[in-house]
Enzyme design. Structure first.
Site, PDB file in Angstrom:
ATOM      1  N   ARG A   1       3.379  -4.289  17.099  1.00  0.00           N
ATOM      2  CA  ARG A   1       1.982  -3.865  16.944  1.00  0.00           C
ATOM      3  C   ARG A   1       1.042  -4.926  17.524  1.00  0.00           C
ATOM      4  NH1 ARG A   1       1.782  -3.065  10.639  1.00  0.00           N
ATOM      5  NH2 ARG A   1       2.838  -5.075  10.863  1.00  0.00           N
TER       6      ARG A   1
ATOM      7  N   ASP B   1      -1.786  -8.755  12.271  1.00  0.00           N
ATOM      8  CA  ASP B   1      -3.095  -9.291  11.905  1.00  0.00           C
ATOM      9  C   ASP B   1      -3.571 -10.391  12.840  1.00  0.00           C
ATOM     10  OD1 ASP B   1      -3.311  -7.645   9.587  1.00  0.00           O
ATOM     11  OD2 ASP B   1      -1.935  -8.985   8.550  1.00  0.00           O
TER      12      ASP B   1
ATOM     13  N   HIS C   1       6.331 -12.850   8.875  1.00  0.00           N
ATOM     14  CA  HIS C   1       6.412 -11.479   8.369  1.00  0.00           C
ATOM     15  C   HIS C   1       7.594 -11.385   7.428  1.00  0.00           C
ATOM     16  CE1 HIS C   1       6.977  -7.084   8.360  1.00  0.00           C
ATOM     17  NE2 HIS C   1       5.707  -7.021   8.692  1.00  0.00           N
TER      18      HIS C   1
ATOM     19  N   HIS D   1      -1.804  -8.765   1.985  1.00  0.00           N
ATOM     20  CA  HIS D   1      -1.527  -7.491   2.654  1.00  0.00           C
ATOM     21  C   HIS D   1      -2.656  -7.200   3.637  1.00  0.00           C
ATOM     22  CE1 HIS D   1       0.284  -3.762   3.486  1.00  0.00           C
ATOM     23  NE2 HIS D   1      -0.102  -3.033   2.453  1.00  0.00           N
TER      24      HIS D   1
ATOM     25  N   SER E   1       0.822  -1.214   0.000  1.00  0.00           N
ATOM     26  CA  SER E   1       0.000   0.000   0.000  1.00  0.00           C
ATOM     27  C   SER E   1       0.856   1.264   0.000  1.00  0.00           C
ATOM     28  CB  SER E   1      -0.961   0.005   1.186  1.00  0.00           C
ATOM     29  OG  SER E   1      -0.284  -0.192   2.403  1.00  0.00           O
TER      30      SER E   1
END
Length: 436
Positions: free
Chosen positions: A325, A371, A316, A269, A239
């Protein structure tokens, strides 16, 4: 001119000589080499993008303007009673690298308030789409529909190159101020029978988004945390890179960000958070209501792997430890929903999955990414329509990518145009042991 824009102009003028000197005096200095597996494998780890907004370290995770996530949360100003900083203060920080005062953050709030009205035709466009369109199609379409509002596009032919950043900044602020209402409209229109809640722009962005979504406190803090955590991840992710690439053609922020959203919508993504939660719900069903333990979760994970599937949310491209995160969201869950059955399952997977993946030996990074955790919080607060989750990601990602393209224009970064090679050329180099 707002204080943020004036300070940004000062920072740009300070920075430009650094880039000019590097190009003029050191432009041919070699900083990396390219291998065949990088060439074929998606340009992985090739050092060919520049951003000062954020940096991703394989061990530390993301740094925003040099600060780790806990340092960022601690440094930025918060509203009374809030656990997390405002998005407005974070926007100032990403653009300048400086911590704003509460007064400076409030000035941005007032600036965004003046920019926040979404043109009525945008909602007409959304209503004209099939109602079963994916929410990301709606978001990307809404952004693209607003391109006629672009100040950069209107002024382009009268601008000097050094001034491109000015109207890019204006477009970025206009777009960022409007995105929460567009996203909330999409949610209420699709999932709440079109019962739209008007915005209250006396509230900061996070609190107003929660208000327009119709979700009570502490979802205002969830929104602040979520948008900041998902804002930027250096320039190489799809992105961010797509937004930068399209903007490098001097396409305005609306064209560029709409393209970036289309990349974010891919299952490799941003759509991954939707897929992770769907997998977790199926995982929970297979356990038939049993309390998650190391033994039954380990057995279920091996069943997943032995059936030829992956454990979504783990691994990742860059990180080689738990995504910070993920950790930030886990800490929120431990405080606000420690006994939620879904969180307890996710937390047990976190304790068991790395060992299972390490034993399997097919992954370089057996640790969870962002995620693996994000959908659990949304589900807990009643946002159970998980195909909407990538829209939340998109609103957050706007903060980082719009800051980046503002700086891209400020520093005069060139049209991106890598050189391609053929498979035959690669085979020839492979036979010769290299291209030199």
């Amino acid at each position: 001119m707002t204080r943020l824009k004036a300070r940004l102009q000062e920072k740009i003028e300070e920075h430009r000589p650094r880039t000019t000197r590097l190009l003029k005096e050191f432009g041919k200095v070699v900083i990396d080499e390219v291998t065949i597996d990088q060439c074929i494998g998606g340009a992985r780890d090739i050092k060919c993008l520049v951003t000062d907004i954020s940096y991703l370290d394989s061990q530390e995770g993301i740094r925003f303007r040099g600060k780790l996530i806990p340092e960022t949360f601690a440094a930025l100003p918060k509203l009374p009673g809030a656990e997390y900083p405002t998005v407005e203060s974070f926007w100032y920080f990403l653009l300048t690298g400086e911590i704003p005062t509460a007064e400076e953050a409030e000035e941005i709030h007032q600036d965004f308030k003046a920019r926040a009205k979404v043109p009525a035709y945008v909602f007409d466009v959304l209503r004209a789409l099939p109602k079963d369109s994916h929410p990301m199609v709606m978001l990307s379409t809404a952004v693209l529909a607003m391109q006629k509002e672009s100040k950069f596009n209107k002024a382009y032919h009268s601008l000097k190159k050094n001034d491109y950043w000015d109207t890019t900044y204006e477009d970025a602020c206009d777009l960022l101020a409007k995105l929460p209402e567009i996203a909330a409209f999409i949610y209420r229109y699709k999932y709440k029978n079109g019962d739209i809640i008007p915005g209250n722009y006396e509230l900061d962005m996070g609190a107003n988004f929660a208000h327009m979504m119709g979700i009570a406190k502490p979802y205002d803090d969830v929104a602040r945390m979520y948008f900041i955590l998902h804002s930027d991840h250096e320039s190489g992710n799809v992105s961010a890179h797509t937004t930068h690439l399209v903007a490098s053609a001097l396409s305005d922020a609306y064209y560029a960000f709409s393209a970036g959203l289309n990349g974010l919508a891919g299952p490799l993504h941003g759509l991954a958070n939707q897929e992770v939660l769907q997998w977790i719900m199926e995982f929970q069903t297979k356990m038939n209501g049993a309390e998650p333990t190391e033994e039954n979760v380990k057995a279920a994970l091996w069943d997943t792997l032995n059936s030829g599937h992956v454990i979504p949310g783990y691994g990742h491209a860059v990180l080689r430890k738990t995504d910070p995160r993920y950790t930030a969201q886990m800490e929120f869950c431990q405080k606000h929903l420690p006994n939620d059955p879904l969180f307890k399952l996710v937390n047990m997977i976190y304790h068991v999955a790395p060992g299972v993946l390490t034993e399997q030996g097919k992954t370089k990074n057996p640790w969870p990414n962002v995620d693996a955790q994000s959908g659990v919080i949304q589900w807990y607060y009643g946002l159970t329509e998980y195909d909407f989750y990538t829209v939340l990601f998109g609103v957050g990602r706007a903060i980082g990518v719009l800051a980046n393209i503002t700086w891209d224009r400020a520093l005069g970064y060139a049209l991106e145009r890598p050189k391609s090679v053929t498979t035959a050329m690669l085979e020839d180099w492979a036979a010769k042991g290299g291209s030199k």
